[in-house]
Write an enzyme that holds these catalytic residues in place. Sequence first.
Site, short mmCIF file in Angstrom:
data_model
loop_
_atom_site.label_atom_id
_atom_site.label_comp_id
_atom_site.label_asym_id
_atom_site.label_seq_id
_atom_site.Cartn_x
_atom_site.Cartn_y
_atom_site.Cartn_z
N ASP A 112 0.65 -1.00 0.05
CA ASP A 112 0.03 0.23 -0.19
C ASP A 112 0.94 1.20 -0.16
OD1 ASP A 112 -1.54 2.21 0.60
OD2 ASP A 112 -3.03 1.06 1.94
N ILE A 113 0.78 1.92 -1.00
CA ILE A 113 1.53 3.17 -1.24
C ILE A 113 1.45 4.35 0.02
CG2 ILE A 113 0.38 4.83 -2.49
CD1 ILE A 113 3.00 5.07 -4.34
N GLY A 171 -9.35 5.26 -6.24
CA GLY A 171 -8.21 4.68 -6.32
C GLY A 171 -7.15 5.17 -5.32
N VAL A 172 -5.95 5.31 -5.98
CA VAL A 172 -4.90 5.61 -5.29
C VAL A 172 -5.05 7.00 -4.79
CG1 VAL A 172 -3.20 6.14 -6.92
CG2 VAL A 172 -2.32 5.05 -4.95
N ASP A 173 -5.46 7.75 -5.57
CA ASP A 173 -5.73 9.21 -5.18
C ASP A 173 -6.52 9.43 -3.97
OD1 ASP A 173 -5.55 11.92 -5.62
OD2 ASP A 173 -6.95 12.07 -7.54
N SER A 201 -1.97 4.96 -14.06
CA SER A 201 -3.07 5.03 -15.41
C SER A 201 -3.49 3.40 -15.55
CB SER A 201 -2.26 5.25 -16.72
OG SER A 201 -2.18 6.85 -16.84
N THR A 202 -3.23 2.41 -14.63
CA THR A 202 -3.58 1.13 -14.95
C THR A 202 -5.05 0.93 -14.09
OG1 THR A 202 -2.13 0.24 -13.17
CG2 THR A 202 -1.23 0.24 -15.34
N GLY A 203 -5.46 1.67 -13.49
CA GLY A 203 -6.90 1.70 -12.95
C GLY A 203 -7.90 2.15 -13.76
N TYR A 241 -7.79 4.74 -15.48
CA TYR A 241 -7.42 5.22 -16.86
C TYR A 241 -7.12 4.22 -17.74
CZ TYR A 241 -7.15 10.28 -15.09
OH TYR A 241 -7.29 11.54 -14.75
N1 APR Z 1 -1.19 1.73 -2.87
C1 APR Z 1 -0.82 1.29 -4.11
N2 APR Z 1 -1.62 1.16 -5.19
C2 APR Z 1 -2.92 1.45 -5.10
C3 APR Z 1 -3.57 2.08 -4.13
C4 APR Z 1 -2.67 1.93 -2.90
N3 APR Z 1 -3.22 2.26 -1.48
N4 APR Z 1 -5.07 1.96 -4.25
C5 APR Z 1 -5.10 1.84 -5.57
N5 APR Z 1 -3.90 1.41 -6.11
C6 APR Z 1 -3.32 0.98 -7.36
C7 APR Z 1 -4.55 0.51 -8.20
O1 APR Z 1 -4.72 -1.16 -8.04
C8 APR Z 1 -3.77 0.67 -9.79
O2 APR Z 1 -3.06 -0.38 -10.08
O3 APR Z 1 -3.20 2.20 -8.40
C9 APR Z 1 -3.06 1.81 -9.83
C10 APR Z 1 -3.75 2.81 -10.52
O4 APR Z 1 -5.16 3.12 -10.43
P1 APR Z 1 -5.87 4.36 -10.06
O5 APR Z 1 -5.80 4.88 -8.61
O6 APR Z 1 -7.26 4.33 -10.53
O7 APR Z 1 -5.35 5.38 -11.27
P2 APR Z 1 -5.13 5.75 -12.68
O8 APR Z 1 -5.57 4.66 -13.33
O9 APR Z 1 -3.74 6.32 -13.05
O10 APR Z 1 -6.46 6.77 -12.70
C11 APR Z 1 -6.45 7.98 -12.26
O11 APR Z 1 -8.37 7.88 -11.07
O12 APR Z 1 -9.28 8.16 -8.83
C12 APR Z 1 -8.81 8.72 -10.17
O13 APR Z 1 -8.38 11.03 -9.49
C13 APR Z 1 -7.99 9.71 -10.04
O14 APR Z 1 -9.09 10.55 -11.82
C14 APR Z 1 -7.99 9.85 -11.61
C15 APR Z 1 -7.85 8.48 -11.94
#
Ligand code: APR
Length: 186
Positions: free
Chosen positions: A20-21, A42-44, A130-132, A134
Amino acid sequence: MEKPISRKIGSTQLVILLGDITEQPTEAIVNAANPSLRGGGGVDGAIHRAGGRQILEQCQTYTRKHGSLPSGKAMVTTGGKLRAKYVIHTVGPVYKNKQESPPILQSAYQESLKLAEESKITSVSFPSISTGAYRYPLQAAAEVAVKAVIGCLRAGSALQLVQIVCFTKNTFTAYKMALEEATEQA
Ligand code: APR
């Protein structure tokens, strides 16, 4: 639990781990944000929840002054209540195709590392940008990410540690393969 994989690139340790980041003890963690910098899922969402209000306030100050953050660019805020002192916010591409998307993803990693260096940060953790939401295909994103990071580190870096923190086992496997392939070719 998967064992982390590690390679020395120049004078920097590059580590890929499952975790977990928001819990990482590196000086900075990178957020996969969106251009509004207002937080999201997601991670944001996880980073803003764990880091608290101060992160959002600094993001708002930034967007009032500079406008939204274009994809492929990066900015830095405090880590607030996180273990990390700083959060580097970057925006990856919403996946479109094999021509347009890789350079933007590459730039998100490069600009984040450049900002870390400029801020005299010595250790940084990335998520799988970008792998969630996006929808960037995982293996392709892992290859771009690993190559971008290795390229920056080989060009010379004062960073001691760069981590890619994978939230799921599938993600970890993809990045592990990409790192093994990239360092075999070297
Ligand atoms: N720690 C590490 N990785 C995480 C965590 C965490 N706590 N939570 C989620 N992730 C991983 C997801 O499993 C995925 O592999 O982060 C990766 C990226 O996924 P997203 O968070 O969906 O990011 P992204 O694909 O770049 O999309 C960005 O999502 O929430 C919104 O505001 C954000 O609109 C933006 C978009």
